[in-house]
Each structure stands twice: as C-alpha cells, then as structure tokens.
Design an enzyme around this catalytic site. Structure first.
Site, PDB file in Angstrom:
ATOM      1  CB  ALA A  86      -4.474  -9.307 -26.124  1.00  0.00           C
ATOM      2  CB  SER A  87      -0.788  -6.543 -27.348  1.00  0.00           C
ATOM      3  OG  SER A  87       0.220  -7.036 -26.625  1.00  0.00           O
ATOM      4  CB  VAL A  88      -5.815  -3.911 -28.962  1.00  0.00           C
ATOM      5  CG1 VAL A  88      -6.586  -2.610 -29.315  1.00  0.00           C
ATOM      6  CG2 VAL A  88      -5.451  -4.996 -30.344  1.00  0.00           C
ATOM      7  CB  SER A  89      -4.240  -2.675 -23.709  1.00  0.00           C
ATOM      8  OG  SER A  89      -5.382  -3.654 -23.667  1.00  0.00           O
TER       9      SER A  89
END
Length: 371
Positions: A86-89
């Site tokens: 997810a937003s760790v990307s």
C-alpha cells in the site's frame, strides 16, 4: 610476587568489569526479546495475522509470522510471504524522483506544469512529495465518472482530472493534507523526464540492484501467479475472515489497478530490510540527496510539518531520529519504522487489518529501542 603474577593480577582488574558489562548486556537483550515475544503472543491470541521483523545493524534479532496466508484454505503464514505494501510504496516513488534529481533531470523547485498537463498550477515537485500540494483526490473523480469495467492507469487519471477539474483543496504550500494524487503525478513525472515506464524503471534502478527478488509492482494476474502471496482479509457478516477482494469496497483495487506511484508495490519483510539497509549507503543516491528526504517541509507561513519525501518524521523521539511510513489497503496494514540513529528497524505486515496491530507496533518499538 613474580612478573607473571603481576600481569595476571593486572588483567584481572579488567576482566571483572568486562564480565559484568557482558552480563548486563545479555540481561538487557533477553529482557527486550521477552517483551517482543510477549507482544507477538498477545497479538496472536487476539487474532492478529501477520509478520513482525526486528533488526539491529541489518541483522534480524526477532522474526515471527502468525495467522494465515489464506484463512479460507487455512494456509499458515510464513515470514517470507509477499504482502501488499500500500502506501509504504510512496518512499520508493520518492526515491525515483530523488534519483532523477541527482541525474539533473528535474529539480524539487520545478513546477508540476513544466512536465504534466493538468488543470492545476503553481505546485512544486517538493510540494507533491510532501503532501502540501492542495490537490483534490483523484479517486473520488474516478469513482464517480470512470467506467469500472475498464482498468485505469495514470494517463486515464490525468485525463479525467482535466475533464472534470475538481477544485483544489488548499493553496499549494498552505498545509499538509495527505495526497495520493500527488504521488500519481510524481510517477508520471518520472516517466516524462526519463521516457521510460515507471514500473520497468523501478525494477531496473531499485528492485533488481538491491536483490529485492520478491518485490514488484504487480498486476492482478501477476499477484495470482505468486504462490506465497498473502491475501488481505476482512470479516464478513458471520464474523469470518474472507478474502478482502470479495467486498465491494475493495473494487477500486481492480478498476484502478494500473495506477502507478501512490501504492501497488508488493514485497516481503526481508526485502524491506534490504531496502532499509541500502538507505545507509550511497548505492541509490548520495547522503546529501537522501538527507532531504528526512527534512520537515516548511509551509508558506514558515511553520514546519514532519513529513519528508515519502516518510513520516519523528526527529525527537527517545530513540533518536525515527522515519516511518504506514500502508493501508483492503485487509492489509503495513509499516516500516527506521531508528536511523541506532540502525534499528521494525517491519510489521498484517493481512487481516487487525486492531491489535497498534499495540503490537508500540510494544515492539519500545523493545527494539531499548534492545
């Protein structure tokens, strides 16, 4: 007394303090390990499914997986399983921008309209990186107008923003407001200045050189082909965990399935540790470039907000400087926490969106910081 005896006596003066230091160090390490074990056992007993990895100087000091890769098939979860980040990307998208900047392809002060045709102006690349751009949410526009029998990519998102022109949420630089739209634009800027596909370039510049062999930006079909892909799970009406893709609220992951920049990387705890350790080196960008990623954003009024380039910042924690980021996809909750003054790392990957994750993170972080 002989000379040999005097030497032995002298050595003895140092052995006892060293022995005591060793005992204290062992006891401290044992105590923190016990705290990590207890935190994980408590989470497991409450129904948590996921992986916890703690590392010091790049060496894994605690690692455990509990729960299921697939609840419906009762396949036990492994610490090497692949999760949606997810937003760790976003930290990877930010790194692609930093690599472009270091190569002279762009500057953080450049305006977005120099690279992309959008209805919005006066927004710098730095403001895209730091969520201080004031842009509207692209997903709302797509949810309202997009034909969901098709799969949208960045070009489609840009087109629909041009067509429907939702208003800005704030003046650029006025305030922090989390912006997935900004990271869609960043990935598109990378493609514009390099002439390359963002996914191919991510593989070539980051995943492959770092040996992140389980990491990629995958299509739905590619995910299905990964045998050890840990599905995200949510509770159904009967209180049973089922694949999150079966919920209508998860549909956006399909019809927005070709977006690039704000999410979509899937990886493992071990690969994230490789990424973490590379950030202590100059392999991707030099130290001066990387330092900017960990600097608070200065807003228009001169105040600062503790978000850098794809990283939340805590610069005054009891454990020194901490940079981190969370991820939230249907069924998934992820986080990487880096105690950069101590070279310690916490990685938690959860695939049933379990409420006990917060206590687990807090207790594991306390143990790691004092390890």
């Amino acid at each position: 007394m002989t000379e040999a005896s005097n030497k032995t006596k002298g050595i003895g003066r140092y052995l006892l303090p060293l022995l005591l230091i060793g005992i204290c160090f062992h006891n401290t390490t044992f105590a923190q390990e016990e705290k990590a074990i207890e935190a994980m056992e408590k989470a497991e007993s409450s129904g948590f499914s996921g992986v916890l990895l703690l590392a010091k100087d790049g060496e894994i000091i605690f690692e455990k997986a509990v729960g299921y890769r697939s609840f419906e098939k009762e396949i036990p979860l492994m610490s090497t399983d692949v999760f949606e980040m997810a937003s760790v990307s976003k930290q990877f998208t930010a790194m692609m921008i930093m690599m472009c900047a270091e190569r002279g392809l762009l500057s953080y002060s450049d305006l977005m309209e120099e690279y992309l045709e959008t209805p919005y102006s006066g927004i710098t690349i730095r403001q895209l990186l730091t969520h201080t751009n004031g842009l509207p949410d692209y997903q709302e526009v797509m949810d309202k107008h997009w034909d969901k029998s098709k799969v949208a990519d960045n070009a489609a998102i840009l087109e629909y923003l041009r067509i429907y022109q939702p208003p800005m949420l704030a003046i650029p630089g006025e305030k922090y407001e989390y912006s997935n739209t900004g990271y869609v634009f960043l990935a598109s800027i990378v493609e514009q200045v390099t002439g390359r596909d963002f996914i191919e370039l991510s593989r070539e510049l980051i995943f492959e050189p770092l040996g992140m062999t389980d990491t990629d930006i995958r299509t739905l079909e590619e995910k299905a082909a990964v045998e050890n892909f840990a599905a995200g799970h949510l509770l159904d009406e009967e209180g049973k965990y089922i694949n999150a893709n079966r919920f209508h609220a998860s549909d956006y992951t399909v019809w927005l399935g070709n977006r690039k920049g704000p999410g979509r990387i899937s990886s493992t705890a071990h690969d994230l540790l490789r990424w973490d350790q590379t950030l202590y080196t100059g392999k991707l960008v030099n130290s001066n470039t990387l330092a900017q990623a960990f600097m608070p954003m200065v807003l228009n009024d001169g105040s600062k907000y503790n978000y850098g380039f794809g990283w939340d910042l805590d610069l005054n924690s009891p454990f020194g400087r901490i940079v981190s980021h969370t991820g939230d996809n249907p069924g998934y909750r992820t986080i990487i926490i880096r105690l950069i003054d101590q070279n310690k790392t916490l990685i938690m990957l959860n695939n049933n969106a379990h409420e006990s994750k917060d206590d687990l993170i807090n207790e594991a972080l306390e143990a790691l910081g004092n390890w």
